[in-house]
Design a protein around this motif. Structure first.
Motif, PDB file in Angstrom:
ATOM      1  N   GLY A   1      34.509  12.047  43.156  1.00 52.59           N
ATOM      2  CA  GLY A   1      34.856  13.036  43.240  1.00 52.59           C
ATOM      3  C   GLY A   1      35.437  14.552  42.356  1.00 52.59           C
ATOM      4  O   GLY A   1      36.869  13.581  41.090  1.00 52.59           O
ATOM      5  N   ALA A   2      35.290  15.793  42.553  1.00 60.63           N
ATOM      6  CA  ALA A   2      36.434  16.429  41.661  1.00 60.63           C
ATOM      7  C   ALA A   2      37.238  17.358  42.158  1.00 60.63           C
ATOM      8  O   ALA A   2      37.958  16.630  43.149  1.00 60.63           O
ATOM      9  CB  ALA A   2      34.969  17.386  40.805  1.00 60.63           C
ATOM     10  N   SER A   3      37.599  17.484  40.935  1.00 66.80           N
ATOM     11  CA  SER A   3      39.280  18.451  41.691  1.00 66.80           C
ATOM     12  C   SER A   3      38.835  20.196  41.150  1.00 66.80           C
ATOM     13  O   SER A   3      38.281  20.636  40.346  1.00 66.80           O
ATOM     14  CB  SER A   3      39.912  18.528  40.440  1.00 66.80           C
ATOM     15  N   TYR A   4      39.865  20.542  41.850  1.00 66.71           N
ATOM     16  CA  TYR A   4      39.280  22.068  42.074  1.00 66.71           C
ATOM     17  C   TYR A   4      40.201  23.085  41.598  1.00 66.71           C
ATOM     18  O   TYR A   4      41.661  22.602  42.004  1.00 66.71           O
ATOM     19  CB  TYR A   4      38.608  23.030  43.371  1.00 66.71           C
ATOM     20  N   PHE A   5      40.914  24.119  41.036  1.00 66.85           N
ATOM     21  CA  PHE A   5      42.312  24.885  40.353  1.00 66.85           C
ATOM     22  C   PHE A   5      41.605  26.361  40.491  1.00 66.85           C
ATOM     23  O   PHE A   5      40.043  26.474  40.003  1.00 66.85           O
ATOM     24  CB  PHE A   5      42.679  23.332  38.955  1.00 66.85           C
ATOM     25  N   ALA A   6      42.525  26.596  40.178  1.00 73.18           N
ATOM     26  CA  ALA A   6      42.496  28.568  40.547  1.00 73.18           C
ATOM     27  C   ALA A   6      43.583  29.097  38.777  1.00 73.18           C
ATOM     28  O   ALA A   6      44.782  28.296  38.657  1.00 73.18           O
ATOM     29  CB  ALA A   6      42.968  29.058  41.498  1.00 73.18           C
ATOM     30  N   TRP A   7      43.424  30.099  38.405  1.00 78.55           N
ATOM     31  CA  TRP A   7      44.197  30.415  37.621  1.00 78.55           C
ATOM     32  C   TRP A   7      44.484  31.143  37.564  1.00 78.55           C
ATOM     33  O   TRP A   7      43.327  32.368  38.103  1.00 78.55           O
ATOM     34  CB  TRP A   7      43.274  30.171  35.988  1.00 78.55           C
ATOM     35  N   ASP A   8      45.678  32.349  37.694  1.00 80.48           N
ATOM     36  CA  ASP A   8      45.872  33.243  38.392  1.00 80.48           C
ATOM     37  C   ASP A   8      47.130  33.804  37.545  1.00 80.48           C
ATOM     38  O   ASP A   8      48.145  33.688  37.193  1.00 80.48           O
ATOM     39  CB  ASP A   8      46.659  33.489  40.111  1.00 80.48           C
ATOM     40  N   PRO A   9      46.090  35.131  36.950  1.00 80.95           N
ATOM     41  CA  PRO A   9      47.167  35.686  36.252  1.00 80.95           C
ATOM     42  C   PRO A   9      48.774  36.651  36.993  1.00 80.95           C
ATOM     43  O   PRO A   9      48.436  36.944  37.724  1.00 80.95           O
ATOM     44  CB  PRO A   9      46.269  36.250  35.011  1.00 80.95           C
ATOM     45  N   VAL A  10      49.767  36.017  36.506  1.00 78.30           N
ATOM     46  CA  VAL A  10      50.508  37.364  36.718  1.00 78.30           C
ATOM     47  C   VAL A  10      51.493  38.137  35.566  1.00 78.30           C
ATOM     48  O   VAL A  10      51.281  38.141  34.922  1.00 78.30           O
ATOM     49  CB  VAL A  10      52.086  35.993  36.668  1.00 78.30           C
ATOM     50  N   PHE A  11      50.881  39.753  36.041  1.00 79.43           N
ATOM     51  CA  PHE A  11      51.519  40.207  35.518  1.00 79.43           C
ATOM     52  C   PHE A  11      52.741  40.665  35.738  1.00 79.43           C
ATOM     53  O   PHE A  11      53.745  41.390  36.824  1.00 79.43           O
ATOM     54  CB  PHE A  11      50.296  41.890  35.937  1.00 79.43           C
ATOM     55  N   VAL A  12      53.350  40.872  34.359  1.00 85.87           N
ATOM     56  CA  VAL A  12      54.771  41.594  34.442  1.00 85.87           C
ATOM     57  C   VAL A  12      55.355  43.488  34.493  1.00 85.87           C
ATOM     58  O   VAL A  12      54.314  43.742  33.751  1.00 85.87           O
ATOM     59  CB  VAL A  12      55.464  40.962  33.149  1.00 85.87           C
ATOM     60  N   THR A  13      55.763  43.890  35.829  1.00 89.47           N
ATOM     61  CA  THR A  13      55.702  45.240  35.594  1.00 89.47           C
ATOM     62  C   THR A  13      56.783  45.753  34.408  1.00 89.47           C
ATOM     63  O   THR A  13      57.552  44.553  34.604  1.00 89.47           O
ATOM     64  CB  THR A  13      56.738  45.435  36.969  1.00 89.47           C
ATOM     65  N   GLN A  14      56.693  46.652  33.755  1.00 88.84           N
ATOM     66  CA  GLN A  14      57.118  47.257  32.961  1.00 88.84           C
ATOM     67  C   GLN A  14      58.239  48.153  33.574  1.00 88.84           C
ATOM     68  O   GLN A  14      57.038  49.416  33.870  1.00 88.84           O
ATOM     69  CB  GLN A  14      56.678  47.696  31.758  1.00 88.84           C
ATOM     70  N   PRO A  15      58.865  48.863  33.023  1.00 90.98           N
ATOM     71  CA  PRO A  15      60.433  50.178  33.654  1.00 90.98           C
ATOM     72  C   PRO A  15      59.207  51.114  32.994  1.00 90.98           C
ATOM     73  O   PRO A  15      59.188  51.223  31.924  1.00 90.98           O
ATOM     74  CB  PRO A  15      61.272  49.757  33.460  1.00 90.98           C
ATOM     75  N   VAL A  16      58.426  51.867  33.864  1.00 95.44           N
ATOM     76  CA  VAL A  16      58.108  53.350  33.442  1.00 95.44           C
ATOM     77  C   VAL A  16      59.430  54.460  33.164  1.00 95.44           C
ATOM     78  O   VAL A  16      60.229  55.010  33.498  1.00 95.44           O
ATOM     79  CB  VAL A  16      57.171  54.510  34.421  1.00 95.44           C
ATOM     80  N   ARG A  17      59.161  54.959  31.772  1.00 99.21           N
ATOM     81  CA  ARG A  17      61.111  55.719  31.117  1.00 99.21           C
ATOM     82  C   ARG A  17      59.632  56.737  32.139  1.00 99.21           C
ATOM     83  O   ARG A  17      58.909  57.663  31.276  1.00 99.21           O
ATOM     84  CB  ARG A  17      61.115  55.659  30.093  1.00 99.21           C
TER      85      ARG A  17
END
Length: 163
Positions: free
Chosen positions: A90-106
């Protein structure tokens, strides 16, 4: 992931694939080269993941990992990983979830940051000058009245009581 690898995955995924995942059939491998930090999650089956080096000396830092359903792996931007379906059948199923880093806003420093306090000070100065003028006028009238022999602000009733 590169556009070519995504296209290959999408072509190989049937209509019955798990939503939000990519299918990887047994015996196939794919290289992911993420441009953002992200998490590789296994939704079905298991995969063998090999992260590019350098690697440490412990087994957990060897670069090779077997991920099963519910397991995930954090990858940094630019770090490539080769994943291969590692099932008996059988097959495998995977997901790729990007993680966005928040930047402090001056906060942007604008002219308003200077103009508003200046306008407030100008208004306060105008009120202070007006109050000082009224005080000076009142003191002058009081002094003038005292010099003339009267009692400023005090009036006498006809019966002699102060009123």
């Amino acid at each position: 992931m590169t556009a070519r690898s995504v296209a290959q995955l999408l072509q190989s995924a049937p209509a019955t694939a798990l939503p939000g995942t990519w299918k990887l059939v047994r015996g196939r491998a794919i290289t992911l080269r993420p441009t953002n930090d992200g998490i590789l999650r296994v939704a079905h089956g298991r995969v063998w993941a090999t992260i590019e080096g350098p690697h440490g000396v412990t087994p957990s830092d060897s670069g090779d990992h077997v991920l099963e359903v519910g397991r995930s792996m954090y990858l940094h931007a630019g770090q490539s990983v080769v994943i291969e379906a590692w099932n008996q059948r059988g097959a495998s199923y995977f997901a790729w979830d990007p993680v966005f880093v928040t930047q402090p806003v001056r906060p942007r420093v604008t002219a308003t940051a200077v103009l508003q306090p200046m306008a407030d000070l100008r208004a306060a100065l105008a009120l202070a000058l007006r109050a000082a003028g009224q005080l000076a006028t009142g003191l002058t009238r009081l002094a003038w009245d005292r010099l003339r022999g009267g009692q400023a602000g005090v009036s006498r009733c006809p019966d002699g009581a102060l009123g």
